[in-house]
Design an enzyme around this catalytic site. Structure first.
Site, short mmCIF file in Angstrom:
data_model
loop_
_atom_site.label_atom_id
_atom_site.label_comp_id
_atom_site.label_asym_id
_atom_site.label_seq_id
_atom_site.Cartn_x
_atom_site.Cartn_y
_atom_site.Cartn_z
N ASP A 58 14.70 1.74 4.26
CA ASP A 58 13.67 1.20 3.36
C ASP A 58 14.30 0.66 2.07
O ASP A 58 13.88 -0.36 1.54
CB ASP A 58 12.67 2.29 2.96
CG ASP A 58 11.75 2.68 4.09
OD1 ASP A 58 12.10 2.44 5.25
OD2 ASP A 58 10.68 3.22 3.80
N ALA A 80 1.76 4.02 3.73
CA ALA A 80 1.28 3.39 4.97
C ALA A 80 2.43 2.98 5.87
O ALA A 80 2.23 2.31 6.87
CB ALA A 80 0.41 2.19 4.64
N GLY A 81 3.66 3.36 5.52
CA GLY A 81 4.80 3.00 6.36
C GLY A 81 5.38 1.63 6.04
O GLY A 81 6.15 1.09 6.81
N LEU A 82 5.00 1.08 4.87
CA LEU A 82 5.53 -0.24 4.50
C LEU A 82 6.57 -0.14 3.38
O LEU A 82 6.85 -1.11 2.69
CB LEU A 82 4.39 -1.19 4.11
CG LEU A 82 3.36 -1.48 5.21
CD1 LEU A 82 2.31 -2.49 4.73
CD2 LEU A 82 4.03 -2.02 6.48
N GLY A 83 7.11 1.06 3.21
CA GLY A 83 8.25 1.21 2.30
C GLY A 83 7.88 1.24 0.83
O GLY A 83 8.68 0.83 -0.03
N SER A 84 6.69 1.77 0.50
CA SER A 84 6.25 1.75 -0.90
C SER A 84 7.15 2.60 -1.80
O SER A 84 7.45 2.19 -2.92
CB SER A 84 4.80 2.23 -1.01
OG SER A 84 4.67 3.51 -0.42
N SER A 85 7.57 3.78 -1.32
CA SER A 85 8.34 4.65 -2.23
C SER A 85 9.73 4.07 -2.49
O SER A 85 10.25 4.16 -3.60
CB SER A 85 8.42 6.08 -1.69
OG SER A 85 9.01 6.09 -0.41
N PRO A 132 0.84 -1.21 0.00
CA PRO A 132 0.00 0.00 0.00
C PRO A 132 0.87 1.25 0.00
O PRO A 132 1.97 1.24 0.56
CB PRO A 132 -0.81 -0.11 1.29
CG PRO A 132 -0.02 -1.00 2.17
CD PRO A 132 0.77 -1.93 1.28
N ALA A 168 10.42 0.79 -2.43
CA ALA A 168 10.23 -0.37 -3.31
C ALA A 168 10.02 0.11 -4.75
O ALA A 168 10.54 -0.49 -5.70
CB ALA A 168 9.05 -1.21 -2.82
O1 PMV Z 1 8.69 5.64 4.99
P1 PMV Z 1 8.20 4.82 6.15
O2 PMV Z 1 6.90 5.24 6.65
O3 PMV Z 1 8.35 3.38 5.90
O4 PMV Z 1 9.19 5.17 7.39
C1 PMV Z 1 10.53 5.29 7.20
C2 PMV Z 1 11.26 5.07 8.48
C3 PMV Z 1 11.73 6.33 9.18
O5 PMV Z 1 12.65 5.86 10.17
C4 PMV Z 1 10.59 7.05 9.87
C5 PMV Z 1 12.44 7.28 8.24
C6 PMV Z 1 13.76 6.76 7.69
O6 PMV Z 1 14.22 7.36 6.69
O7 PMV Z 1 14.35 5.83 8.25
#
Ligand code: PMV
Length: 301
Positions: free
Chosen positions: A138, A90-95, A87, A97
């Site tokens: 990520d 949502a904090g699962l690293g989409s950008s 998704p 990936a």
């Molecule tokens: O982009 P996200 O939502 O998966 O979060 C990245 C993780 C952080 O520690 C918040 C930012 C980073 O660059 O490590």
């Protein structure tokens, strides 16, 4: 065509931006990228599962992908089609990936081979469009998968961790999630306002990550769960949890999860709950009531 995977942060998000190690794991949720030369000189990005269709330099996604292509010395405008199971936002690293998948697809299209470090640097150039100070975690997860401990730096250090016992996680998306750039900037601002308190908090993050490294590699799952709970408390303290994340985290614990925490940048988005065979179903059904989507994943040894 090429692919890369999303990730969950098990421990240490945000603190990792400030030089503390973190523990991440690749997820079996991918982004598949197809690239073709643009017919009209404009970058175009289509991602139906993200409801995204954008073109031209005003789009942030286009800005990110053209920064990636410039860093790879392959700057010609392309049409990019993304088929994404991760998704967005949502904090699962989409950008990350997306950047790794598109970078690999561009290299394949032009028949160019480069070391992983150069692809990593190019993907970081792309991530800086979304947020100014990415740790690179990520991108490391998107490139390599598996469970690993990460320390940002030039070069970053990624150390694979061998789990003593598989980890079963329920990942639940509670809502759309905040803007990673704003959340990271907000934490940096709070650090400036409360420097001494922040030093203590960062030391606590570090000790949670160190204890978690030992607990994961020796199979002490109950202890891993407790450390997840502490990590969530620290993330609340630095201001990145929300009421809906807190509700989901507490609901999962009450349903029997060994531990639960937000994952990724916070401000909404996703949480993870550590479960076992006896608690998995109860946690899944409890989280259904307080989340939009969920995935159950097993991280193997
Ligand atoms: O982009 P996200 O939502 O998966 O979060 C990245 C993780 C952080 O520690 C918040 C930012 C980073 O660059 O490590």
């Amino acid at each position: 065509m090429s692919r890369a995977f999303g990730k969950v942060l098990l421990f240490g998000e945000h603190a990792v931006v400030h030089g503390v190690p973190a523990i991440a794991a690749g997820l079996p949720l991918d982004v598949v990228a197809r690239v073709a030369p643009s017919s009209d000189g404009l970058w175009r990005v289509e991602a139906p599962s993200w409801r995204l269709s954008e073109q031209g330099a005003s789009s942030r996604v286009v800005q990110a992908l053209s920064a990636l292509a410039h860093a790879l010395h392959l700057p010609a405008p392309m049409t990019v089609t993304l088929d994404a199971a991760v998704p967005a936002g949502a904090g699962l690293g989409s950008s990350a990936a997306m950047a790794i998948a598109v970078g690999r697809a561009l290299l394949e299209f032009y028949g160019k081979a480069i070391p992983d470090e150069a692809l990593f640097d190019a993907a970081m150039a792309s991530e800086r469009v979304f947020h100014g100070n990415p740790s690179g975690l990520d991108h490391m997860a998107a490139m390599r998968g598996g469970v690993f401990r990460f320390l940002r730096g030039q070069p970053p250090v990624a150390e694979p961790l061998t789990l003593a016992t598989p980890l079963q996680l329920v990942v639940a998306q509670v809502d759309r999630g905040g803007d990673t750039g704003q959340l990271v900037a907000g934490v940096a601002q709070r650090r400036l306002t409360h420097p001494a308190t922040f030093d203590h908090l960062l030391a606590s993050f570090r000790s949670v990550v160190d204890d978690a490294t030992t607990a994961l590699t020796t199979g002490r799952l109950a202890y891993v769960g407790e450390l997840m709970n502490i990590n969530h408390g620290l993330l609340s303290a630095i201001g990145v949890s929300t009421a809906s994340l807190d509700v989901a985290v507490h609901a999962a614990r009450e349903a029997g999860a060994l531990g639960a925490k937000l994952t990724g940048a916070g401000g909404g988005g996703c949480m993870i709950a550590l479960v076992d065979a006896t608690t998995c179903q109860a946690v899944q059904s409890t989280l259904k009531a307080v989340s939009q989507k969920q995935w159950t994943v097993v991280l193997p040894c």
